[in-house]
Design an enzyme around this catalytic site. Structure first.
Site, PDB file in Angstrom:
ATOM      1  N   GLY A   1       1.108  -0.372   0.729  1.00  0.00           N
ATOM      2  CA  GLY A   1      -0.092  -0.151  -0.060  1.00  0.00           C
ATOM      3  C   GLY A   1      -1.336  -0.230   0.802  1.00  0.00           C
ATOM      4  O   GLY A   1      -1.304  -0.733   1.931  1.00  0.00           O
ATOM      5  N   CYS A   2      -2.444   0.256   0.264  1.00  0.00           N
ATOM      6  CA  CYS A   2      -3.683   0.308   1.044  1.00  0.00           C
ATOM      7  C   CYS A   2      -4.248  -1.086   1.309  1.00  0.00           C
ATOM      8  O   CYS A   2      -4.551  -1.431   2.463  1.00  0.00           O
ATOM      9  CB  CYS A   2      -4.710   1.193   0.340  1.00  0.00           C
ATOM     10  SG  CYS A   2      -4.986   0.804  -1.403  1.00  0.00           S
TER      11      CYS A   2
END
EC number: 1.2.1.38
Length: 339
Positions: free
Chosen positions: A144-145
């Site tokens: 994920g970011c």
């Protein structure tokens, strides 16, 4: 040439994959899928792509026939069953379906049972930490970011026992593209412009992902208190992290320089210089800065990434390069856009 397909090609991360792969010297796009725009040419919907491939509904036979690697740029829970239908194709999933070691954690935070999960060999796709495993992977769960920005900022400190892992405080700010390409009042221009607000406080789904990977690095249980904020910009994440230490800033800084010395995309800034999201705009680069709050023995770490590139599609291409034995910077060598 690597034959690459994309499912979910018309979301922000899917479109970013198109941009990156069209400029990749060793890859070509051979399959594009979009349920919303099936039957249309991509450039009809998004002229900026200059891509005349026709979007189609998902067809596992076409994917198996035409692709060496498939990028799945779908919401959490949408990729898992599709991927299980495919044979002989490497998978890089930009959702959350293949990020967790324990399917029970996924069930708790994402509300879905992943049947047969333990039978799928998968690797968490953060190259700076799992490069060797990625080389031979068939399925990669792209990080994920927010976890990308936080894990890279903390990895050297936890690896070398330079900080206390018991309580890690993270204050992160993201551009609106991080919410995806969806119609929702919260993301209208008049709602986000000239505004800053927290969201998913104490319940963001990226927390268990951070704790899983940081725990592996430290060899201890890690507790992350995480508060994300939405800021009125399109791209970028700036994470500010607070953690206790009894080490000097000089010792910690030197450990970071050594840890990331040979990493092409991670840049440890000189002491006293702090990162900006503008420095990595449109690129796969990460900038890490640090400062010591000496009154309370608190190390303050700061990291900046582009959430759509190193936080998603760029990292996915970096993983593809590693999986196919290429220089991992292929197709990602460009400098950030500035201003």
């Amino acid at each position: 040439m690597i034959r690459a397909g994309i499912i979910g090609a018309t979301g922000y991360t899917g479109l970013e994959l198109v941009r990156l792969l069209k400029n990749h010297p060793e890859a070509k796009i051979t399959y594009l899928s979009s349920r919303t725009y099936a039957g249309k040419k991509l450039e009809e919907v998004f002229p900026s792509t200059l891509e005349n491939s026709i979007l189609s509904e998902f067809d596992p036979e076409k994917v198996s026939k035409n692709c060496d690697v498939l990028f799945t740029a779908l919401p959490a829970g949408a990729s898992y069953d599709l991927v299980r239908e495919l044979k002989g194709v490497k998978i890089i999933d930009l959702g959350a379906d293949f990020r967790f070691d324990d399917p029970g954690v996924y069930r708790e935070w994402y509300g879905k049972e992943l049947s047969g999960y333990e039978n799928i060999k998968r690797v968490y796709g953060l190259p700076e930490l799992h490069r060797e495993e990625i080389k031979n992977a068939q399925v990669v769960g792209n990080p994920g970011c927010y976890p990308t920005s936080v894990i890279l900022a903390l990895a050297p400190a936890l690896k070398h026992n330079l900080v206390d892992p018991e309580t890690i405080l993270v204050d992160a700010k993201s551009g609106v593209s991080g919410a995806g390409r969806k119609e929702k009042v919260d993301y209208l221009f008049s709602e986000v412009n000239e505004s800053l607000r927290p969201y998913n406080v104490a319940k963001h789904r990226h927390v268990p992902e951070m704790e899983q990977e940081l725990g592996k690095i430290s060899g201890k249980k890690v507790n992350v208190v995480f508060t994300p904020h939405l800021v009125p910009m399109t791209r970028g994440i700036l994470s500010t992290i607070y953690v206790k230490t009894d080490k000097s800033l000089e010792e910690i800084h030197e450990a970071y320089l050594e840890f990331y010395r040979n990493e092409p995309f991670v840049h440890v800034l000189p002491m006293g210089i702090y990162p900006s999201t503008k420095w990595c705009y449109g690129s796969n680069h990460v900038f890490i800065g640090m400062q010591m709050e000496e009154r309370t023995n608190t190390l303050i770490l700061m990291s900046a990434i582009d959430n759509l590139v190193k936080g998603a599609s760029g990292q996915a291409v970096q993983n593809m390069n590693i999986m196919f034995g290429l220089d991992e910077t292929k197709g990602l060598e460009f400098t950030p856009i500035y201003p």
